[in-house]
Design a protein around this motif. Sequence first.
Motif, short mmCIF file in Angstrom:
data_model
loop_
_atom_site.label_atom_id
_atom_site.label_comp_id
_atom_site.label_asym_id
_atom_site.label_seq_id
_atom_site.Cartn_x
_atom_site.Cartn_y
_atom_site.Cartn_z
N ARG A 108 0.98 -1.34 0.02
CA ARG A 108 -0.29 -0.11 -0.20
C ARG A 108 0.68 1.35 -0.48
O ARG A 108 0.54 2.19 -0.44
CB ARG A 108 -0.50 -0.18 1.45
CG ARG A 108 -2.43 1.19 1.42
CD ARG A 108 -2.33 1.05 2.11
NE ARG A 108 -1.92 0.45 4.10
CZ ARG A 108 -2.32 0.03 4.31
NH1 ARG A 108 -3.84 -1.10 4.21
NH2 ARG A 108 -2.07 -0.35 5.63
N ASP A 136 -3.18 9.49 3.99
CA ASP A 136 -4.04 8.68 2.98
C ASP A 136 -3.46 7.27 4.41
O ASP A 136 -4.39 6.77 4.77
CB ASP A 136 -5.40 8.36 2.76
CG ASP A 136 -6.51 7.70 2.47
OD1 ASP A 136 -7.59 7.96 3.37
OD2 ASP A 136 -6.47 6.76 1.30
N THR A 149 -4.59 5.21 7.78
CA THR A 149 -4.95 3.56 7.23
C THR A 149 -3.83 2.88 8.60
O THR A 149 -5.05 2.08 9.48
CB THR A 149 -4.92 3.46 6.03
OG1 THR A 149 -6.09 4.26 5.48
CG2 THR A 149 -5.62 1.96 5.70
N GLU A 157 -5.64 0.62 11.63
CA GLU A 157 -5.14 -0.64 11.94
C GLU A 157 -4.53 -0.87 12.51
O GLU A 157 -4.96 -2.10 13.40
CB GLU A 157 -4.17 -1.09 10.27
CG GLU A 157 -5.23 -1.72 9.01
CD GLU A 157 -4.98 -1.86 7.62
OE1 GLU A 157 -5.01 -2.00 7.20
OE2 GLU A 157 -2.72 -1.77 7.93
N GLY A 198 -13.45 -0.89 11.22
CA GLY A 198 -13.01 0.36 11.26
C GLY A 198 -13.55 1.45 11.72
O GLY A 198 -13.35 2.83 10.98
N ARG A 225 -13.32 7.03 10.64
CA ARG A 225 -12.08 7.23 9.99
C ARG A 225 -12.19 8.98 10.31
O ARG A 225 -11.21 9.74 10.49
CB ARG A 225 -12.09 6.61 8.51
CG ARG A 225 -11.04 7.45 7.91
CD ARG A 225 -11.76 6.59 6.31
NE ARG A 225 -9.82 7.04 5.54
CZ ARG A 225 -8.65 5.94 5.71
NH1 ARG A 225 -8.64 5.42 6.41
NH2 ARG A 225 -7.88 6.47 4.90
#
Length: 160
Positions: A5, A37, A41, A45, A53, A96
């Motif tokens: 990623r 971003d 993420t 995590e 999430g 988020r």
Amino acid sequence: DRDERRWIKADADMDGSLNKEEFMAFLHPEADERMSDVVLTEIIEDMDLDHDGQVNLEEYIRDILDGEEHDEELLEREKINFKENLDKNKNGVMDRNEIKDWILPVQYDFAHAEAEYLVQVSDKNEDKLLTKFEILDNYKVFVGSQATDYGKGITRHEEL
């Protein structure tokens, strides 16, 4: 996979390899705005133990205090911070966007705001451009501004 990623996001020219700048973004994504971003993420995590999430109070406390010994006062302060400041919609979890606001807050651009103010107060014909005469007519405003280094920026330019 985190590395994949990061690689994909860091590879700005999408050529499958990383130049020096892209490699720095890969190694230190927190230092590159393009990688925000990915950073977000990864943080989610790391904190999100139930993999929904979102980050609930228990997950937040566990991450913030990180198993360290702490007094009850600190624990209580962090609970209050979560409930009153971080969980903006008061649903018991940080989504988020709430996590982004907490981890990656928007920095206030003082110079930009000051420049906008100077244009606003000096632009008599409201064309969003300042002429030499508009600046001179408002000389005292410019001399008192951080944006012009308290007038030093004006005196260094021959065109004025």
